[in-house]
Design an enzyme around this catalytic site. Structure first.
Site, short mmCIF file in Angstrom:
data_model
loop_
_atom_site.label_atom_id
_atom_site.label_comp_id
_atom_site.label_asym_id
_atom_site.label_seq_id
_atom_site.Cartn_x
_atom_site.Cartn_y
_atom_site.Cartn_z
N LYS A 68 -52.33 -69.04 7.12
CA LYS A 68 -53.25 -67.91 7.22
C LYS A 68 -52.46 -66.62 7.09
O LYS A 68 -51.39 -66.48 7.68
CB LYS A 68 -53.90 -67.96 8.62
CG LYS A 68 -54.93 -66.90 8.89
CD LYS A 68 -56.32 -67.45 8.67
CE LYS A 68 -57.38 -66.37 8.60
NZ LYS A 68 -57.35 -65.57 7.38
N LYS A 92 -46.97 -65.10 14.64
CA LYS A 92 -48.13 -64.42 15.22
C LYS A 92 -49.22 -65.43 15.58
O LYS A 92 -49.81 -65.38 16.66
CB LYS A 92 -48.67 -63.38 14.23
CG LYS A 92 -49.55 -62.34 14.87
CD LYS A 92 -50.06 -61.35 13.86
CE LYS A 92 -48.95 -60.52 13.25
NZ LYS A 92 -49.46 -59.47 12.35
N LYS A 104 -48.80 -65.28 3.38
CA LYS A 104 -49.06 -63.89 2.98
C LYS A 104 -49.16 -63.86 1.47
O LYS A 104 -48.65 -64.75 0.79
CB LYS A 104 -47.91 -62.98 3.44
CG LYS A 104 -48.30 -61.55 3.63
CD LYS A 104 -49.02 -61.33 4.94
CE LYS A 104 -49.46 -59.91 5.12
NZ LYS A 104 -50.04 -59.68 6.44
N THR A 188 -58.13 -55.73 15.36
CA THR A 188 -56.70 -55.47 15.58
C THR A 188 -56.52 -54.38 16.64
O THR A 188 -55.75 -54.55 17.60
CB THR A 188 -56.02 -55.08 14.26
OG1 THR A 188 -56.20 -56.16 13.34
CG2 THR A 188 -54.54 -54.83 14.44
N ASN A 219 -57.40 -47.77 10.19
CA ASN A 219 -58.27 -48.76 10.83
C ASN A 219 -57.78 -49.13 12.24
O ASN A 219 -58.47 -48.89 13.23
CB ASN A 219 -58.33 -50.01 9.91
CG ASN A 219 -59.15 -51.12 10.53
OD1 ASN A 219 -58.96 -51.47 11.70
ND2 ASN A 219 -60.07 -51.68 9.79
N SER A 356 -60.17 -63.43 12.84
CA SER A 356 -60.26 -64.16 11.57
C SER A 356 -60.45 -65.66 11.85
O SER A 356 -61.21 -66.34 11.15
CB SER A 356 -58.97 -63.98 10.76
OG SER A 356 -59.07 -62.86 9.93
P1 NAD Z 1 -54.79 -48.21 7.23
O1 NAD Z 1 -54.39 -48.07 5.79
O2 NAD Z 1 -56.22 -48.26 7.60
O3 NAD Z 1 -54.14 -47.00 8.08
C1 NAD Z 1 -52.82 -46.64 7.98
C2 NAD Z 1 -52.74 -45.22 8.51
O4 NAD Z 1 -51.37 -44.83 8.52
C3 NAD Z 1 -53.47 -44.19 7.65
O5 NAD Z 1 -54.12 -43.26 8.49
C4 NAD Z 1 -52.35 -43.49 6.88
O6 NAD Z 1 -52.69 -42.14 6.54
C5 NAD Z 1 -51.26 -43.54 7.92
N1 NAD Z 1 -49.94 -43.37 7.36
C6 NAD Z 1 -49.46 -43.75 6.16
N2 NAD Z 1 -48.18 -43.35 6.03
C7 NAD Z 1 -47.86 -42.73 7.20
C8 NAD Z 1 -46.70 -42.12 7.68
N3 NAD Z 1 -45.60 -42.04 6.94
N4 NAD Z 1 -46.73 -41.62 8.92
C9 NAD Z 1 -47.85 -41.68 9.68
N5 NAD Z 1 -48.98 -42.24 9.27
C10 NAD Z 1 -48.98 -42.75 8.03
O7 NAD Z 1 -53.98 -49.48 7.74
P2 NAD Z 1 -54.27 -50.37 9.02
O8 NAD Z 1 -55.08 -51.53 8.60
O9 NAD Z 1 -54.71 -49.50 10.15
O10 NAD Z 1 -52.80 -50.91 9.30
C11 NAD Z 1 -51.83 -50.12 9.99
C12 NAD Z 1 -50.68 -51.02 10.40
O11 NAD Z 1 -51.20 -52.05 11.22
C13 NAD Z 1 -49.95 -51.73 9.25
O12 NAD Z 1 -48.59 -51.89 9.61
C14 NAD Z 1 -50.60 -53.09 9.21
O13 NAD Z 1 -49.75 -54.07 8.64
C15 NAD Z 1 -50.82 -53.30 10.70
N6 NAD Z 1 -51.85 -54.30 10.94
C16 NAD Z 1 -53.15 -54.06 10.61
C17 NAD Z 1 -54.09 -55.06 10.82
C18 NAD Z 1 -55.55 -54.82 10.51
O14 NAD Z 1 -56.34 -55.75 10.77
N7 NAD Z 1 -55.95 -53.66 10.05
C19 NAD Z 1 -53.71 -56.29 11.37
C20 NAD Z 1 -52.37 -56.51 11.72
C21 NAD Z 1 -51.45 -55.49 11.49
#
Ligand code: NAD
Length: 430
Positions: A68, A92, A104, A188, A219, A356
């Site tokens: 997954k 994880k 992935k 998340t 998000n 999920s």
């Molecule tokens: P997203 O794209 O919705 O949000 C990312 C945010 O980070 C945006 O607001 C963007 O403007 C900001 N950003 C980008 N570059 C930046 C920087 N240099 N400094 C500060 N902010 C910056 O992504 P997301 O889904 O919220 O994911 C964020 C992190 O969480 C990632 O590392 C992702 O792998 C991890 N993650 C997300 C999920 C999920 O379900 N959404 C699950 C596990 C892990």
């Protein structure tokens, strides 16, 4: 950067294994992925020309069940990066005890440069090429950076067309109307929020007196900030890729979320609204946000944000890693020496893969749950695993990250031992 991610993960695994009496074969097995697929996806462009995009899917380890993991669209996606992220997914899934291994995938593409129809052709084309590599009992993709529920819906639809049957459980993070789970969108952030709540309970923190900075208001970052704010915590700084805003008395998070929504282009699938255009707050850089004197720092944007270069300047008392890999292994040592507690990514952001799993269960049973049931089940898992890892870190005298890896490798190791290792076969047991 990509190699660092994998090296960091392996270094953490080596440290964790020293705290177990597991057979050495287990480290050998999880040190390399089970299988990797590289594809070239042809896409007919809107102007009639043809482009090719390189795509990958890596199944790291399926000891505990079908693999997954998310699918990411980004120009910097490489096979090495996907391998590292698949490795993380194995751990994880084991941390939260869902019956999956890790995988992935990704496509090297700047998704924002494609039209909606080109994006659909790319997504469906990718599935046509990996259809024999995935499946509801084999490998189940999900969204990741720059992929979303609409894209998951297209992919499920394409896979179902290929198989000539409806197969919703092949992919998670779908629109609810196509078999997605309620509660997946904020899972998340919500999972991280449950971790924060358990941590606060352990340490007797008073929400109104607790200051928090969130790097990345996307998000995951928005949801964790919204839920903590609702409980009365003071969110004093947030940021996006354009910069950070800071207000010592704390932000009203719902109105910040509205501002972020309003400044976004109301265009197809992606958002580039910038937080720093909203203000009655001080602007600062993302680097400055990380170094604020707050009780809890929540990196929720990118990997490698806290490294040997800035770790000594971090003043937060606790860090909850919502992003994947925001702290390097060298920085871990500095933070440990400075007594800064870290709730590691493989626990703190595991709410997404947990819901999920709920989506996959609902798709397979054909019975769909209410939102309250999703929240209750997620809360129970996150709180249970938080406490196990918290207690383990005290028992073995390590940081929480090492304890999380020990916890995960024990679960993976038990399954491997059950199938037989040298310790069993060399003894000639019957
Ligand atoms: P997203 O794209 O919705 O949000 C990312 C945010 O980070 C945006 O607001 C963007 O403007 C900001 N950003 C980008 N570059 C930046 C920087 N240099 N400094 C500060 N902010 C910056 O992504 P997301 O889904 O919220 O994911 C964020 C992190 O969480 C990632 O590392 C992702 O792998 C991890 N993650 C997300 C999920 C999920 O379900 N959404 C699950 C596990 C892990």
């Amino acid at each position: 950067m990509k190699t660092n991610l994998f090296d960091d993960a392996m270094r953490r695994l080596d440290t964790a294994i020293k705290h177990t009496d597991l057979n050495e074969e287990i480290a050998l097995r999880v040190g390399t992925p089970k299988s990797c697929l590289e594809v070239s996806v042809p896409v007919r462009r809107d102007d009639g020309s043809l482009s090719f995009f390189r795509g990958y899917r890596v199944r790291h380890d399926d000891t505990r069940g079908p693999t997954k993991g998310g699918l990411r669209y980004h120009p910097s996606v490489t096979l090495d990066e996907v391998k590292s992220l698949a490795f993380w997914m194995t751990f994880k899934c084991a941390v939260v005890g869902v019956p999956f291994g890790g995988a992935k995938g990704g496509i090297s593409v700047d998704a924002k440069s494609l039209s909606p129809m080109e994006l659909e052709r790319l997504s469906r084309g990718y599935i046509r090429l990996v259809a024999d590599f995935i499946g509801p009992d084999v490998d189940i993709p999900a969204p990741d950076m720059y992929t979303n529920e609409r894209i998951m819906g297209w992919m499920m639809d394409e896979y179902s067309t290929i198989r000539r049957q409806h197969v919703p459980a092949v992919i998670t993070g779908k629109p609810v109307s196509m078999g997605g789970s309620v509660g997946r969108a904020d899972a998340t952030g919500r999972g991280a929020y449950y971790c924060a709540r358990e941590l606060a309970g352990k340490l007797g923190m008073d929400p109104a007196a607790t200051t928090i900075a969130v790097q990345g208001f996307g998000n995951a970052g928005q949801h964790v900030a919204r839920l903590l704010h609702k409980d009365g915590y003071r969110i004093v700084a947030v940021s996006d890729s354009q910069g950070a805003i800071y207000r010592p008395e704390g932000f009203d998070i719902p109105s910040l979320i509205r501002t972020k929504e309003e400044t976004r282009h109301v265009q197809a699938v992606y958002c580039d609204g910038a937080l720093c255009h909203s203000s009655n707050a001080a602007n600062m850089t993302n680097a400055e946000l990380l170094e604020l004197d707050v009780d809890i720092l929540i990196p929720a944007a990118l990997e490698n944000q806290i490294t040997a270069e800035n770790a000594a300047r971090i003043k937060a008392r606790h860090i909850i890693e919502v992003a994947n890999g925001p702290i390097s292994s060298e920085a871990d040592e500095i933070l440990n020496a400075n007594n800064i507690g870290v709730v590691p990514d493989i626990l703190a952001n595991a709410g997404g893969v947990t819901v999920s799993y709920f989506e996959w269960l609902q798709n397979r049973s054909g019975q769909y749950w209410e939102l309250q049931e999703v929240h209750q089940k997620l809360q129970a898992i996150m709180a249970r695993e938080f406490h196990r890892i918290y207690d383990l870190h005290l028992a073995i005298g390590t940081d929480m990250r090492t304890a999380a890896y020990v916890h995960a490798i024990k679960r993976i190791g038990e399954t491997m031992e059950a199938k037989g290792t040298r310790a069993y076969f060399a003894n000639g047991s019957r």
